[in-house]
Structure formats: C-alpha cells, structure tokens
Write an enzyme that holds these catalytic residues in place. Sequence first.
Site, short mmCIF file in Angstrom:
data_model
loop_
_atom_site.label_atom_id
_atom_site.label_comp_id
_atom_site.label_asym_id
_atom_site.label_seq_id
_atom_site.Cartn_x
_atom_site.Cartn_y
_atom_site.Cartn_z
N ASP A 87 128.50 74.87 40.86
CA ASP A 87 129.13 76.19 40.78
C ASP A 87 130.59 76.05 40.29
O ASP A 87 131.02 76.74 39.34
CB ASP A 87 129.08 76.82 42.19
CG ASP A 87 129.35 78.31 42.19
OD1 ASP A 87 129.54 78.89 41.12
OD2 ASP A 87 129.37 78.88 43.30
N GLY A 106 130.66 71.82 43.76
CA GLY A 106 129.45 71.33 43.09
C GLY A 106 129.27 71.91 41.70
O GLY A 106 130.23 72.10 40.94
N TYR A 164 123.94 72.25 50.28
CA TYR A 164 122.97 72.97 51.13
C TYR A 164 121.88 72.07 51.72
O TYR A 164 121.02 72.54 52.47
CB TYR A 164 122.34 74.13 50.35
CG TYR A 164 123.25 75.34 50.22
CD1 TYR A 164 124.52 75.38 50.81
CD2 TYR A 164 122.84 76.48 49.52
CE1 TYR A 164 125.35 76.49 50.67
CE2 TYR A 164 123.66 77.60 49.40
CZ TYR A 164 124.91 77.60 49.97
OH TYR A 164 125.72 78.71 49.86
N SER A 208 120.16 73.87 45.73
CA SER A 208 120.17 73.64 47.20
C SER A 208 120.19 72.17 47.65
O SER A 208 120.25 71.92 48.84
CB SER A 208 118.97 74.31 47.90
OG SER A 208 119.19 75.70 48.07
#
Length: 174
Positions: free
Chosen positions: A34, A32, A121, A117
Amino acid sequence: MANLIAIRGDITTLSVDAIVNAANTSLLGGGGVDGAIHRAAGPELLAACRTLHGCATGNAKATPGFRLPAKWVFHAVGPVWHGGGHHEDELLAGCYRRCLELAREHQTRSLAFPAISTGVYRFPPQRAARIAIDTVRERLEASGVELVNFVCFNQETFSLYEDLLSGPVPVPTV
Ligand code: AR6
C-alpha cells in the site's frame, strides 16, 4: 485461454491495465505494498482515495493509477488473520472476486495481484495463494481478463505460486 503467471518483483513497476493494492478499510494508505503504491502513484492517489469513503473487508474499489505505469488501481481490503474461524477464507476470496468484477467494468485485459493479507495481516501464505488461484480461475472467464500476474515480493511466495500454478487444474464444481 487466459494466462495465470507468478512473477517476482515490485508491483508498482508493472505496465499492466490494473494493479491490485492490499489496502485497509480507510483506503488512506499504510505500509507494505500500500505504501509503495501510494509513493509511486503520487499524492493524487490519496486525494482520489479520500473520495471513496473507505471500503469493507472482502471488497475492493477502483481509482486511476496516476503516475503509475498501470492505468487503474483496485484497492482491495483483505482480512486480518485471526486463526481461520472468522470468515478469513471467504473474505479473502471476496477480494479476488471483486477485483475481477472491477476488471470487467474497466475493460482490464492485464491484471496484477500482490499476495493480499499475507504481510502485516498475517494470513498463512500457502492457504492465501490457493484461495487466490482458485478464485481467479473460477471467475476469470466472465471477467474478460487475459493475463493475471501474481506478483511475489519474496522467493518463498514465488515458489508457492509456481508450485500451485503448475499443479493440476481442479474440475469446476458448478
Ligand atoms: N510489490 C509486490 N508485493 C509487495 C510489495 C510490492 N512493492 N511490497 C510488499 N509486498 P502487506 P497485508 C508483499 O503487508 O498483509 C498496509 O499497511 C508483501 O511481501 O503489504 O494485506 C495496509 O494499509 C506481502 O506478501 O499487506 C494495511 O493496513 C504482500 O505484499 C495492511 O498493510 C501483502 O503484504 C494490509 O496488510
């Protein structure tokens, strides 16, 4: 009056003082946003992250931006969504609060957040956007930040933020 805006695009391209990463507790990279940040910043970012020895969920830690146009990266660890009964809301708000504290410590005037998130997530996007905006509005003045970009990677997220940002500003409860 500081400005909160929604923009569509890739957070790694922004020339702001700091961008926020949606990291995991290891701070050693992932997929993602990151993955995109680590690719754009270069290997020095991973080396800097190694020295931080991880980060708790709901918290954030700062590194330089290295090859990014942004001077700083604030690595925030959002909660994994487990249905809402595991302090997910408070932990997500904690990420935004901590990033605004880091912004103050690093004299950050312009800041960009991804929708922490809401990818891998699985945090419900609308609920996450409301928490993001409310928490930033609450803590903005003390942070010294003048411009906050909520960076949306897809049209659905962008529409959510546009709607919430154009709605009535809640009266602060102190
Ligand atoms: N710019 C802006 N937003 C982006 C970008 C980008 N370049 N790429 C993705 N997004 P996610 P999480 C959006 O999954 O849910 C990683 O592996 C994306 O569409 O990146 O917090 C970490 O290492 C979504 O709206 O982060 C962790 O293990 C938002 O960024 C885990 O994923 C967040 O999606 C963290 O999961």
